[in-house]
Design an enzyme around this catalytic site. Structure first.
Site, mmCIF file in Angstrom:
data_model
loop_
_atom_site.group_PDB
_atom_site.id
_atom_site.type_symbol
_atom_site.label_atom_id
_atom_site.label_comp_id
_atom_site.label_asym_id
_atom_site.label_seq_id
_atom_site.Cartn_x
_atom_site.Cartn_y
_atom_site.Cartn_z
ATOM 1 N N LYS A 1 0.814 -1.216 0.000
ATOM 2 C CA LYS A 1 0.000 0.000 0.000
ATOM 3 C C LYS A 1 0.845 1.262 0.000
ATOM 4 C CE LYS A 1 -4.068 -1.697 2.296
ATOM 5 N NZ LYS A 1 -4.617 -1.986 3.566
HETATM 6 N N1 GLU Z 1 -8.912 -6.587 5.762
HETATM 7 C C1 GLU Z 1 -7.891 -7.486 5.312
HETATM 8 C C2 GLU Z 1 -6.858 -6.736 4.516
HETATM 9 O O1 GLU Z 1 -7.140 -5.673 3.991
HETATM 10 C C3 GLU Z 1 -8.396 -8.589 4.419
HETATM 11 C C4 GLU Z 1 -9.360 -9.456 5.076
HETATM 12 C C5 GLU Z 1 -9.685 -10.746 4.357
HETATM 13 O O2 GLU Z 1 -9.877 -10.727 3.140
HETATM 14 O O3 GLU Z 1 -9.764 -11.731 5.028
HETATM 15 O O4 GLU Z 1 -5.750 -7.223 4.413
#
Ligand code: GLU
Length: 288
Positions: A252
């Site tokens: 990111k």
């Molecule tokens: N919120 C998690 C992330 O952005 C991903 C969650 C998932 O897909 O299990 O890495």
């Protein structure tokens, strides 16, 4: 529409989405649509120190721009604190959580002493606080910050062997000790990723968890939590990750690859998704 199939995209709003997220969102979206199922958007904003409203806005704008539409209202984990507290209470009542007073610095020392082993997500917690005397831990808790960790060995001794199915990688038998005693309640927020995502996939009726291979090892922990909390087990599909020219996972922090930059530069999101579908989805892997 096959309402029985429910898939989600679950980004954390702690940075701008990049091409890897466009790819992940597209794979999950297409997986749902090709099977006539529902596609949900869940914003995983439990980390209040790092989540920011402008990143939520950017996620919504990026998905619109990509032409990836979701069903129903956007779901926010930050609306669900009560349900998380309830599950944490259940795990505590089962005597499966323990207080951990370790700091980054103290864990680094253990690591440098060479007594910590390496797991798929970094060093495995050495278990320093696992067997602290409960009275002593309660006293320390008056003055020192602490997190709550899952006693994985004890949890497995209660559930026995567990399995889950990945449509791409096949049948899996869990080895959650590979990740060690993960944090369930961090020092500064009411819940950590592993428990929140497990509870919400059940609550949202997710039948197929479609996400990147970087979370493959985490699924063993999620399967364990499902068994402990009597939650259903979805089918999983862990897709390959987009990598840059050097083979590194897109991160990111690399603003150059962020979707916002491409979007505001006037690039076509629709064409980008078409290109991801055509060129990047690895040959030989079928969604259907
Ligand atoms: N919120 C998690 C992330 O952005 C991903 C969650 C998932 O897909 O299990 O890495």
């Amino acid at each position: 529409m096959n309402r029985d199939i429910v898939v989600r995209f679950a980004p954390s709003p702690n940075g701008l989405l990049h091409l890897g997220h466009a790819y992940a969102a597209m794979v999950a979206h297409d997986f749902a649509r090709e099977r006539g199922g529902r596609f949900l958007l869940r914003i995983e904003d439990i980390d209040s120190a790092r989540s920011r409203p402008e990143f939520v806005e950017a996620i919504l704008a990026d998905l619109h721009w990509l032409g990836l539409t979701w069903d129903g209202d956007v779901i926010f984990q930050s609306d669900r604190w009560d349900s998380y507290a309830d599950a944490v209470g259940r795990l505590k009542a089962m005597d499966l959580l323990y207080r951990c007073f370790c700091t980054r610095a103290s864990m680094r020392q253990v690591q440098e002493a060479g007594t910590q082993s390496e797991g798929p997500d970094g060093p495995i917690y050495a278990g320093t606080c696992r067997h602290l005397d409960p009275a002593f831990a309660t006293e320390r808790a008056q003055t020192e910050p602490y997190s709550w960790r899952l006693d994985v060995a004890r949890a497995i001794s209660m559930t026995g062997a567990l399995e889950w199915l990945d449509e791409r990688h096949g049948e899996q038998v869990i080895h959650p000790e590979k990740l060690g005693d993960v944090v369930i309640v961090p020092k500064d927020t009411p819940i950590a990723y592993h428990l929140a995502v497990t509870l919400d996939d059940a609550r949202d009726g997710i039948t197929h968890v479609v996400r990147g291979d970087d979370l493959f090892a985490s699924t063993d922990i999620h399967r364990l939590l499902q068994a402990l909390l009597d939650l259903p087990t979805p089918v999983y599909f862990h897709h390959p990750l987009l990598r840059d020219e050097s083979g590194a996972k897109l991160a990111k922090s690399r603003d150059s690859a962020s979707l916002s930059v491409l979007r505001t530069a006037g690039r076509s999101g629709y064409e980008l998704v078409q290109q991801l579908r055509r060129d990047i989805f690895p040959v030989g892997i079928s969604l259907s």
